[in-house]
Design an enzyme around this catalytic site. Structure first.
Site, PDB file in Angstrom:
ATOM      1  N   ARG A 194      59.882  -9.338  58.146  1.00 57.52           N
ATOM      2  CA  ARG A 194      59.759  -7.451  57.691  1.00 57.52           C
ATOM      3  C   ARG A 194      61.056  -7.104  57.233  1.00 57.52           C
ATOM      4  NH1 ARG A 194      55.099  -6.022  62.248  1.00 57.52           N
ATOM      5  NH2 ARG A 194      53.292  -7.028  61.130  1.00 57.52           N
ATOM      6  N   GLY A 222      45.987   0.403  76.447  1.00 59.15           N
ATOM      7  CA  GLY A 222      45.937  -0.425  75.264  1.00 59.15           C
ATOM      8  C   GLY A 222      45.850  -1.858  75.456  1.00 59.15           C
ATOM      9  N   GLY A 225      48.006  -2.714  78.720  1.00 61.87           N
ATOM     10  CA  GLY A 225      47.479  -1.974  79.870  1.00 61.87           C
ATOM     11  C   GLY A 225      46.062  -2.583  80.305  1.00 61.87           C
ATOM     12  N   GLY A 262      48.622   3.656  80.677  1.00 60.84           N
ATOM     13  CA  GLY A 262      48.431   3.186  79.228  1.00 60.84           C
ATOM     14  C   GLY A 262      47.281   2.027  79.273  1.00 60.84           C
ATOM     15  N   SER A 279      48.262  -4.113  55.919  1.00 55.65           N
ATOM     16  CA  SER A 279      48.524  -5.534  56.916  1.00 55.65           C
ATOM     17  C   SER A 279      49.762  -6.383  56.079  1.00 55.65           C
ATOM     18  CB  SER A 279      47.390  -6.100  57.347  1.00 55.65           C
ATOM     19  OG  SER A 279      47.514  -7.319  57.859  1.00 55.65           O
TER      20      SER A 279
END
Length: 637
Positions: free
Chosen positions: A330, A42, A45, A40, A284
């Site tokens: 959230r 991203g 990583g 990975g 967002s």
């Protein structure tokens, strides 16, 4: 097996610095002798690979995209938290630590969270040095904005493209090491198995997605940086290729999976418009700084939003949570939106959405100010919905977004398989039962830049690692196991598409283990998942061949893993008889409809050991103790 968290003793604010001193070191000349496999690329990583290569290790990085720049980290929009206190509004490392533990509903490991808050201040300096174009105020200082679950402004941002800009910074560092020959990139590879030799992770098996070949790679440690499992729900804000396969295959090899039921529902997503959709789009959380969330006071009010006067609107987040208003965490905002829609006061064609209205902010600050803050987000919303949010309110509804559960790791980010380290969203460690907005980017970069480069050395220096090559029989066994799965999928030749199975699995989870769960629904879901899994293996249709580029085959392998993982997710949700964060059991709520924890029985990390397909996994518990932030009923009123 006893779970050893390896959390150091002593004062909380001294533990990480003390631990770094106590960790074993690898001499610079010796680092060149070791190969590290990073899966990975991203934020977690790429930052880990670049930093480890800078230290002198030989790094091999694997990813299923054609470029690390396409990792899903680019989709993070709103910002990254750091306790810099540039706004002079009372922020501090301790307050970020406190907000994160509280925001996670007291289900995270305190020491890990404090370390995250500590290193957050270094992340911003690192990224600025890389040229990340953070927003700045009129005087040239870095700007901040607020995010849910906090009463201070600590979120650094680059308009609505923060994840993309941070990834480009990490990518530039990664490519510098590629140019120096310290990192070798392996694009279009998907990890299908973990190779464990003498109890230590020593390699991986990948499928070359272009040629279909199975390839083996050996190393002295494996770093999994493969993101979360939100796509098990089919519809989520994740990119379609995001999956659980690497983490789940590691779990089958002995890495315990922790808290899989802790999945996050993001309140600010563009609502589903029809059965044709294959994913959802995030708006967002930063928009809730200036947007006000409301629904009509009356049920079934179908008037356009501008025809509904102020007196007939319910700004329900501001009403229910006056201290935090629209910036509640959230999980709280999502449940509140679901509640008003369940009452029949939702808006839009389906009645499953609420308004996010910027009229007051535009009137107060001017359209140009709002455009500077959120212009690209507004543009994206208009392209998808054909509505202009400068003129009419956005419509939003909760959707599956992030996963707080992941492979269990100790304080060193090492899993229950020695030599297997897990970074970023792929581990469980920092967010408890609910992640605060703008903390995902913080964790990914903290793990990659500032934590694993220290803790990895203790593994390398503290264990005798015999030389291993891909000629070892364990690699042949792992290749055979991976090849057998592919052969079996291609041999079914059924009549149902992979996508139809994935969609039905996702709907089963969303309806029974989504924003709300109950015992009867969870038990029904488990039976349904088992039935679907049997149907999948007897009636799935996978076209094409294994020795070529075959995206249907890729998807089929991932869905096969989702069926096994989904059952674990439901088992975990059934076992946890309390409500906390993103895990809301309808049987356990306060009179006001808020989550009701049971600290006496469930103040622990649930780490599950794989016992075989269709078999009950074994539960291991890591008790959670709180020394600095004492658990209390979470309130944002």
């Amino acid at each position: 097996m006893t779970l050893e968290s390896k959390v150091p003793s002593g004062p909380m604010d001294k533990r990480w610095s003390r631990h770094k001193f106590d960790l074993k070191l690898v001499a610079p000349a010796n680092k060149r002798k070791h190969t590290i496999l990073v899966v990975g690329t991203g934020l977690a990583g790429a930052s880990a690979a670049a930093t480890l290569a800078e230290l002198g290790y030989n790094v091999q990085a694997f990813f299923y995209h054609d470029s690390p720049r396409r990792a899903h980290s680019i989709a993070a929009q709103g910002g990254i938290n750091a306790a810099k206190n540039y706004q002079n509004d009372g922020d501090s490392v301790h307050r970020l630590f406190y907000d994160t533990v509280k925001g996670g509903d007291f289900r995270a490991r305190e020491a890990n969270v404090h370390r995250l808050a500590e290193v957050s201040v270094n992340i911003i300096d690192q990224c600025v040095a890389q040229g990340v174009p953070f927003a700045r105020d009129y005087g040239g200082e870095l700007a901040n904005r607020s995010f849910g679950g906090a009463q201070v402004s600590r979120t650094f941002y680059a308009r609505g493209q923060t994840g993309q800009q941070l990834l480009l910074g990490a990518y530039s560092s990664l490519m510098r090491q590629v140019d120096l020959g310290k990192v070798k990139l392996f694009p279009r590879r998907e990890m299908l198995d973990l190779v464990v030799i003498d109890g230590v992770a020593r390699g991986i098996v990948c499928r070359n997605l272009v040629t279909g070949e199975f390839e083996s790679y050996a190393g002295d440690a494996v770093l999994l940086c493969t993101g979360g499992y939100g796509n098990v729900f089919y519809l989520s804000t994740n990119a379609k290729n995001c999956n659980v396969t690497a983490a789940w295959r590691a779990a089958r090899r002995g890495a315990f999976f922790a808290n899989p039921c802790f999945t996050q529902i993001h309140p600010t997503c563009i609502p589903q418009s029809g059965e044709h959709q294959s994913k959802l789009t995030l708006m967002s959380e930063s928009l809730r700084n200036d947007g006000r969330v409301w629904v009509p006071l009356k049920k079934g009010d179908t008037r356009s939003p501008r025809e509904i006067p102020e007196a007939e609107r319910d700004y329900f987040l501001e009403r229910r949570y006056p201290s935090f208003g629209n910036l509640v965490p959230r999980d709280v905002a999502s449940r509140a939106s679901k509640a008003v829609c369940d009452e029949g006061r939702g808006v839009g064609p389906t009645g499953l959405s609420v308004y996010l209205d910027f009229a007051a902010s535009i009137e107060r600050d001017g359209e140009n100010t709002i455009r500077q803050k959120y212009g690209n987000l507004f543009q994206m919303y208009e392209k998808i919905t054909d509505d202009n949010p400068y003129e009419v309110p956005m419509r939003i509804y909760p959707a599956v977004h992030y996963t707080m559960g992941g492979l269990w790791v100790d304080y060193n980010l090492e899993s229950t398989v020695p030599g297997l380290f897990v970074l970023g969203e792929a581990n469980f460690s920092d967010h408890g039962a609910n992640r605060l907005g703008a903390s995902a980017l913080m964790q990914g970069l903290a793990d990659g830049y500032f934590i694993v480069p220290y803790t990895l050395g203790s593994h390398i220096a503290g264990r005798t690692l015999a030389k291993v090559t891909t000629d070892h029989p364990a690699f042949a066994d792992a290749v055979k196991a991976s090849r057998d799965v592919t052969t079996r999928l291609l041999a079914v030749q059924g009549s149902r598409s992979v996508d139809s199975f994935h969609r039905e699995l996702g709907m089963t989870l969303w309806n029974n283990c989504g924003m709300a769960r109950n015992d009867a629904g969870l038990r029904s879901a488990r039976e349904k998942i088992r039935e679907l899994r049997d149907q999948f293996w007897s009636n799935v249709r996978v076209t094409g061949k294994g020795e070529e580029l075959n995206q249907t085959l890729e998807h089929a392998g991932r869905v096969a893993d989702y069926f096994e993982f989904a059952e674990l997710l439901v088992i975990d949700a059934t076992e946890r008889q309390e409500s906390c964060g993103g895990h809301f059991r309808e049987e356990y709520q306060t009179e006001e409809g808020e989550a009701k924890r049971n600290d006496d029985k469930f103040q622990y990390v649930a780490a599950w050991e794989f016992a075989g397909v269709g078999e009950d996994p074994k539960l291991h518990k890591e008790p959670l103790t709180f020394e600095e932030v004492h658990p209390s009923q979470r309130s944002y009123k």
